[in-house]
Scaffold this active site. Structure first.
Site, PDB file in Angstrom:
ATOM      1  N   CYS A 267       0.239  -4.240  -0.534  1.00  0.00           N
ATOM      2  CA  CYS A 267       1.001  -3.241  -1.284  1.00  0.00           C
ATOM      3  C   CYS A 267       0.291  -2.959  -2.599  1.00  0.00           C
ATOM      4  CB  CYS A 267       2.423  -3.748  -1.552  1.00  0.00           C
ATOM      5  SG  CYS A 267       3.478  -2.549  -2.391  1.00  0.00           S
TER       6      CYS A 267
ATOM      7  N   HIS B 162       7.398   0.805   5.706  1.00  0.00           N
ATOM      8  CA  HIS B 162       6.990   0.157   4.449  1.00  0.00           C
ATOM      9  C   HIS B 162       7.399   1.021   3.261  1.00  0.00           C
ATOM     10  CE1 HIS B 162       3.909  -2.151   1.909  1.00  0.00           C
ATOM     11  NE2 HIS B 162       4.164  -1.089   1.166  1.00  0.00           N
ATOM     12  N   GLU B 163       7.203   2.336   3.400  1.00  0.00           N
ATOM     13  CA  GLU B 163       7.541   3.250   2.294  1.00  0.00           C
ATOM     14  C   GLU B 163       9.042   3.417   2.123  1.00  0.00           C
ATOM     15  OE1 GLU B 163       3.671   3.083   2.111  1.00  0.00           O
ATOM     16  OE2 GLU B 163       5.123   3.527   0.553  1.00  0.00           O
TER      17      GLU B 163
HETATM   18  O1  LIG Z   1       3.822   1.423  -0.632  1.00  0.00           O
HETATM   19  C1  LIG Z   1       2.523   1.769  -0.310  1.00  0.00           C
HETATM   20  N1  LIG Z   1       1.594   0.787  -0.581  1.00  0.00           N
HETATM   21  O2  LIG Z   1       1.914  -0.218  -1.348  1.00  0.00           O
HETATM   22  C2  LIG Z   1       0.268   0.918  -0.028  1.00  0.00           C
HETATM   23  C3  LIG Z   1       0.105   0.116   1.258  1.00  0.00           C
HETATM   24  C4  LIG Z   1       0.811   0.748   2.389  1.00  0.00           C
HETATM   25  C5  LIG Z   1       0.901  -0.085   3.625  1.00  0.00           C
HETATM   26  C6  LIG Z   1       0.082  -1.176   3.858  1.00  0.00           C
HETATM   27  C7  LIG Z   1       0.220  -1.926   5.019  1.00  0.00           C
HETATM   28  C8  LIG Z   1       1.183  -1.566   5.959  1.00  0.00           C
HETATM   29  C9  LIG Z   1       1.995  -0.475   5.715  1.00  0.00           C
HETATM   30  C10 LIG Z   1       1.851   0.254   4.561  1.00  0.00           C
HETATM   31 NI    NI Z   2       3.852  -0.738  -0.938  1.00  0.00          NI
END
Ligand SMILES: OCN(O)CCCc1ccccc1
Ligand code: NI
Length: 187
Positions: free
Chosen positions: A114, A157-158
Site C-alpha cells: 500500500c 483494496h481501494e
Molecule cells: O490504495 C492503493 N495503494 O495503496 C496502492 C497499491 C494498490 C494495490 C496493491 C496490491 C493489491 C491491490 C492493490
Molecule cells: Ni492502499
C-alpha cells in the site's frame, strides 16, 4: 500534480475513517481530483516519470490516502494481454459499491502492499475472487460492472480504503501464510 508527498501514511486517522459519499453528478472539484488521481497512477507506472517524480508504482489510489475523506477511487491496471485490452481497467469511480461477490475467494501470491504503508507486511490478503460493482463516473452516469482476479483484488483494496480498512486487517496474524482450501492464488 499528485506526488508521494500528498499521500498520508498509516497512523494518520483519515485512513481509518469511513469516507463520505460525494454529490452526483460530481462537482468540478471532485472531477478534477479524480483526473489527478488517475494521472498519478499513470505517472507512477511510467519509468521515466516515476524516477523523475520519485513515485512508488501504484495500480490504485483512494481519496482518503490524500487526506480527502470522500468515496472516490481511481484504478489503472494495464491489461496484461494486448489482444484483450478489456482485461485491464482504467477509471475513476465515485461512490463505488460492491453489489455482490463470489463465494470463491482469491489472493495475490505475493501478498499486497500500500502506498500509505512504508513497510512490507507479508501474508495472504484473501478477498472475493469476483465482484459486481456499481459506481458513478465523472459525468454522473451509473455503471454496473463485473470484475474478476487482479482487477477485482485492486478494486476491493481501494474500496477498503474508503471504509477505513487497510490490507493487513485481512491477514491472519497467527498464520499469515495460511490458505484455506479453494482459495485461488493469483500470480
Ligand atoms: O490504495 C492503493 N495503494 O495503496 C496502492 C497499491 C494498490 C494495490 C496493491 C496490491 C493489491 C491491490 C492493490
Ligand atoms: Ni492502499
Amino acid at each position: 500534480m499528485i506526488t508521494m508527498d500528498d499521500i498520508i501514511r498509516e497512523g494518520h486517522p483519515t485512513l481509518r475513517a469511513v469516507a463520505k459519499e460525494v454529490p452526483i453528478p460530481p462537482v468540478a472539484e471532485d472531477v478534477e481530483l479524480g483526473k489527478e488521481m488517475l494521472q498519478f497512477l499513470k505517472n507512477s507506472q511510467d519509468p521515466e516519470k516515476a524516477e523523475e517524480l520519485h513515485l512508488r508504482g501504484g495500480v490504485g489510489l483512494a481519496a482518503p490516502q490524500l487526506d480527502i475523506s470522500k468515496r472516490i477511487i481511481a484504478v489503472h491496471v494495464p491489461s496484461i494481454d494486448p489482444e484483450k485490452p478489456e482485461s485491464g481497467i482504467s477509471t475513476v469511480m465515485y461512490n463505488p459499491k460492491i453489489l455482490s461477490h463470489s463465494v470463491q475467494e482469491a489472493c495475490l501470491g505475493e501478498g499486497e502492499g500500500c502506498l500509505s504503508v512504508d513497510r512490507e507486511v507479508p501474508g495472504y490478503v484473501v478477498r472475493a475472487a469476483r465482484i459486481t460493482v456499481s459506481y458513478f463516473d465523472a459525468e454522473g452516469e451509473k455503471h454496473k460492472i463485473r470484475l474478476k482476479n487482479y482487477n477485482a483484488i485492486v478494486v476491493q483494496h481501494e474500496i477498503d480504503h474508503i471504509n477505513g480498512i487497510m490490507f493487513y486487517d485481512h491477514i491472519d496474524e497467527k498464520n499469515p501464510l495460511k490458505l484455506k482450501d479453494g482459495v485461488l492464488v493469483i500470480d
